[in-house]
Design a protein around this motif. Sequence first.
Motif, PDB file in Angstrom:
ATOM      1  N   VAL A 506       0.813  -1.333  -0.040  1.00 47.68           N
ATOM      2  CA  VAL A 506      -0.095  -0.083  -0.023  1.00 47.68           C
ATOM      3  C   VAL A 506       1.034   1.254   0.033  1.00 47.68           C
ATOM      4  O   VAL A 506       1.826   1.506   0.896  1.00 47.68           O
ATOM      5  CB  VAL A 506      -0.756  -0.026   1.140  1.00 47.68           C
ATOM      6  CG1 VAL A 506      -1.971   1.289   1.172  1.00 47.68           C
ATOM      7  CG2 VAL A 506      -1.838  -1.224   1.095  1.00 47.68           C
ATOM      8  N   LEU A 507       0.998   2.015  -1.103  1.00 43.65           N
ATOM      9  CA  LEU A 507       1.623   3.242  -1.247  1.00 43.65           C
ATOM     10  C   LEU A 507       0.915   4.510  -0.455  1.00 43.65           C
ATOM     11  O   LEU A 507       1.611   5.007   0.357  1.00 43.65           O
ATOM     12  CB  LEU A 507       1.936   3.552  -2.811  1.00 43.65           C
ATOM     13  CG  LEU A 507       2.853   4.594  -2.897  1.00 43.65           C
ATOM     14  CD1 LEU A 507       4.095   4.457  -2.256  1.00 43.65           C
ATOM     15  CD2 LEU A 507       3.113   4.847  -4.308  1.00 43.65           C
ATOM     16  N   LEU A 508      -0.364   4.635  -0.734  1.00 40.80           N
ATOM     17  CA  LEU A 508      -0.933   5.906  -0.166  1.00 40.80           C
ATOM     18  C   LEU A 508      -2.448   5.271   0.018  1.00 40.80           C
ATOM     19  O   LEU A 508      -3.014   4.700  -0.726  1.00 40.80           O
ATOM     20  CB  LEU A 508      -1.096   7.007  -1.156  1.00 40.80           C
ATOM     21  CG  LEU A 508       0.215   7.903  -1.308  1.00 40.80           C
ATOM     22  CD1 LEU A 508      -0.138   8.659  -2.565  1.00 40.80           C
ATOM     23  CD2 LEU A 508       0.735   8.566  -0.065  1.00 40.80           C
ATOM     24  N   GLY A 509      -3.001   5.619   1.422  1.00 40.38           N
ATOM     25  CA  GLY A 509      -4.109   5.181   1.529  1.00 40.38           C
ATOM     26  C   GLY A 509      -4.169   4.399   2.473  1.00 40.38           C
ATOM     27  O   GLY A 509      -3.268   3.963   3.243  1.00 40.38           O
ATOM     28  N   THR A 510      -5.598   3.562   2.743  1.00 46.60           N
ATOM     29  CA  THR A 510      -5.601   2.414   3.905  1.00 46.60           C
ATOM     30  C   THR A 510      -6.254   1.329   3.154  1.00 46.60           C
ATOM     31  O   THR A 510      -7.228   1.615   2.274  1.00 46.60           O
ATOM     32  CB  THR A 510      -6.560   2.762   4.943  1.00 46.60           C
ATOM     33  OG1 THR A 510      -6.567   1.794   5.990  1.00 46.60           O
ATOM     34  CG2 THR A 510      -7.781   3.482   4.547  1.00 46.60           C
ATOM     35  N   LYS A 511      -5.927   0.146   3.325  1.00 45.28           N
ATOM     36  CA  LYS A 511      -6.535  -0.942   2.518  1.00 45.28           C
ATOM     37  C   LYS A 511      -7.088  -2.050   3.613  1.00 45.28           C
ATOM     38  O   LYS A 511      -6.217  -2.459   4.532  1.00 45.28           O
ATOM     39  CB  LYS A 511      -5.411  -1.976   1.775  1.00 45.28           C
ATOM     40  CG  LYS A 511      -6.116  -2.899   1.029  1.00 45.28           C
ATOM     41  CD  LYS A 511      -4.861  -3.666   0.210  1.00 45.28           C
ATOM     42  CE  LYS A 511      -5.433  -4.686  -0.691  1.00 45.28           C
ATOM     43  NZ  LYS A 511      -4.401  -5.418  -1.310  1.00 45.28           N
ATOM     44  N   TRP A 512      -8.444  -2.280   3.405  1.00 45.25           N
ATOM     45  CA  TRP A 512      -9.213  -3.102   4.187  1.00 45.25           C
ATOM     46  C   TRP A 512      -9.769  -4.168   3.209  1.00 45.25           C
ATOM     47  O   TRP A 512     -10.135  -3.762   2.267  1.00 45.25           O
ATOM     48  CB  TRP A 512     -10.410  -2.704   4.930  1.00 45.25           C
ATOM     49  CG  TRP A 512      -9.786  -1.884   6.211  1.00 45.25           C
ATOM     50  CD1 TRP A 512      -9.503  -0.669   6.149  1.00 45.25           C
ATOM     51  CD2 TRP A 512     -10.182  -2.284   7.542  1.00 45.25           C
ATOM     52  NE1 TRP A 512      -9.071  -0.058   7.440  1.00 45.25           N
ATOM     53  CE2 TRP A 512      -9.832  -1.165   8.501  1.00 45.25           C
ATOM     54  CE3 TRP A 512     -10.630  -3.481   8.215  1.00 45.25           C
ATOM     55  CZ2 TRP A 512      -9.805  -1.337   9.902  1.00 45.25           C
ATOM     56  CZ3 TRP A 512     -10.514  -3.500   9.591  1.00 45.25           C
ATOM     57  CH2 TRP A 512     -10.248  -2.371  10.351  1.00 45.25           C
ATOM     58  N   VAL A 513      -9.665  -5.427   3.554  1.00 46.99           N
ATOM     59  CA  VAL A 513     -10.167  -6.690   2.614  1.00 46.99           C
ATOM     60  C   VAL A 513     -10.875  -7.556   3.483  1.00 46.99           C
ATOM     61  O   VAL A 513     -10.343  -7.541   4.890  1.00 46.99           O
ATOM     62  CB  VAL A 513      -9.271  -7.137   1.766  1.00 46.99           C
ATOM     63  CG1 VAL A 513      -8.596  -6.266   0.877  1.00 46.99           C
ATOM     64  CG2 VAL A 513      -8.095  -8.081   2.595  1.00 46.99           C
ATOM     65  N   ALA A 514     -11.622  -8.390   3.170  1.00 43.04           N
ATOM     66  CA  ALA A 514     -12.524  -9.424   3.949  1.00 43.04           C
ATOM     67  C   ALA A 514     -12.194 -10.623   2.806  1.00 43.04           C
ATOM     68  O   ALA A 514     -12.789 -10.588   1.579  1.00 43.04           O
ATOM     69  CB  ALA A 514     -13.953  -9.363   3.936  1.00 43.04           C
ATOM     70  N   ASN A 515     -11.920 -11.829   3.341  1.00 46.71           N
ATOM     71  CA  ASN A 515     -11.771 -13.166   2.330  1.00 46.71           C
ATOM     72  C   ASN A 515     -12.774 -13.991   2.843  1.00 46.71           C
ATOM     73  O   ASN A 515     -12.866 -14.271   4.186  1.00 46.71           O
ATOM     74  CB  ASN A 515     -10.424 -13.721   2.752  1.00 46.71           C
ATOM     75  CG  ASN A 515      -8.996 -12.737   2.112  1.00 46.71           C
ATOM     76  OD1 ASN A 515      -9.052 -12.281   1.098  1.00 46.71           O
ATOM     77  ND2 ASN A 515      -8.507 -12.270   2.949  1.00 46.71           N
TER      78      ASN A 515
END
Length: 541
Positions: A506-515
């Motif tokens: 992740v370069l910029l921002g926030t990352k949320w995922v759900a698997n």
Amino acid sequence: MLVLAKVTLAAALLFLAGQIQGELFTAQVELEPLFNTQETIVEAFETYLAREELRLKEIRRRLTPFIERGRREHQEVLNNPISAFLLVKGLTLDLDDLLTISDRRTNPLDLASKIAAMKNKYKFPSQEDLGGAATALTRLQETYLLEPKDMAQGYLYGHCCSMSLSAEDLFELGRQNYNQGDHDQTIAWMNEALLRYHQENQNGSIANTYRAISHADILEYLAFSTYQKGELVNAIKLTEQLLEMEPDHPRAGGNIGHYQKMITDRKGEDGGITDQTFTVREKRATQVGWEKAKYEALCRGEAQVVQNEAKCRYVHGGNLYLLLGPVKQEVVHIKPNIYIYYDVLFDAETKIIQELAKPRFKRATVHDHATGELVTAQYRISKSSWLQGDEHPVVDKVNRRISAITGLELKTAEELQVVNYGLGGHYEPHFDFARRDEKDAFQSLGTGNRIATFLFYMTAVEAGGATVFPSLDLTLWPRKGAAAFWYNLFEDGNGDTSTRHAACPVLLGTKWVANKWMHERGQEFIRPCKLSPTIVSDDDE
């Protein structure tokens, strides 16, 4: 090394105390010299006050970044890796420097004691956090081919501008890379630290008295890392510069002798390149294999191939859920078929899932091939938690939506895994299914291998953070509320190695995922096995 050049008032007064003579009051003429004494006292106090003013000014200067970060939106700071690194460094190294400059006394109410007491109540980053943050910046630099000079000024892949990096910040990045044995990165960051150090001295922005680093400190790391690269002539030149600045340096003289002997032993050969400079892209091309190179290129949006067969449509399916609300499906790859479903997770649901997940977050793990145990790894940087369908109506609703879209049975599926990626968070190329050499990967579940993956993107990512498939030349960019779906196994149960994929840093921002990982058991009549097996070599798996 922080040098505090302080002439203490107590020392000056102790010197004067030795000059005291009695019975001065008995003659007026004996009182005349007291004016000289008084003038000396004033000079001592003036010197003390001048140095105290300098010290207090330096404390204020070092405290300013803390204040400025506090005024910014918290997510704005966290979304930028440079400002996030500075946040961690500020509460470790920079805080230690502030306390060193401040007056440390044994009084239990002094500043150092108060801050030490805070550590029992508030979260403080550790040295491990500082090292991890520095490693994250290096990972971003290598993956996205960022030049250190641009990062020092706050430029990130065309995005400008975060807080710039000082000479001390750049030195720390170099030092962390040195500790990890990465001498290429040490040289790159130390060179930038040297340039910024000269700029700061020229501008008079920092008093040398209170520098946490010196010119000599930077040169020593530069010289030794240059030596480690085999560039002996350059290592000697740098060490000679170090000796000019510090003739009594404890290591420099011996190092020069050692470097010269190595050149003699090599019959005059330098043993390395001394006069050429390379861009980050040129260096990276010689450092990684084909898969890592392809993975990083796809993370940058390069090398992606768009299939002509790709198409979009509304999926109604054969169940009531999709008849009432068809979903938007995009086929982004054929053989293996990889789908993107749009608008299948809503903001209100995302918020609830995130709040349920946060209290349970633990460092994400991977399977150790040799032992079958779950372990942490540097190639997977994130935290995750698992949510059961019966603990909240939203989780149950999301599970039923996955079943409706995929047509697969979820009774044998794993719980919903929620993941938040950290500073420079990533997951290098991996398979979701267990390969033949993995020891008892899913045996405890009793549900067979992972037949398919359903991946929700809970947030959009400003830059980076894509899901990439190196073998397929495919990049999936996170889109809030969308989900990706693919089968990991062929219909005969063999693993499809072309589904090997990665989560880009992740370069910029926030990352949320759900698997959601669906397993083989329970799918026998939904996706029957083929009679003829798919030929898969041991090397492929």
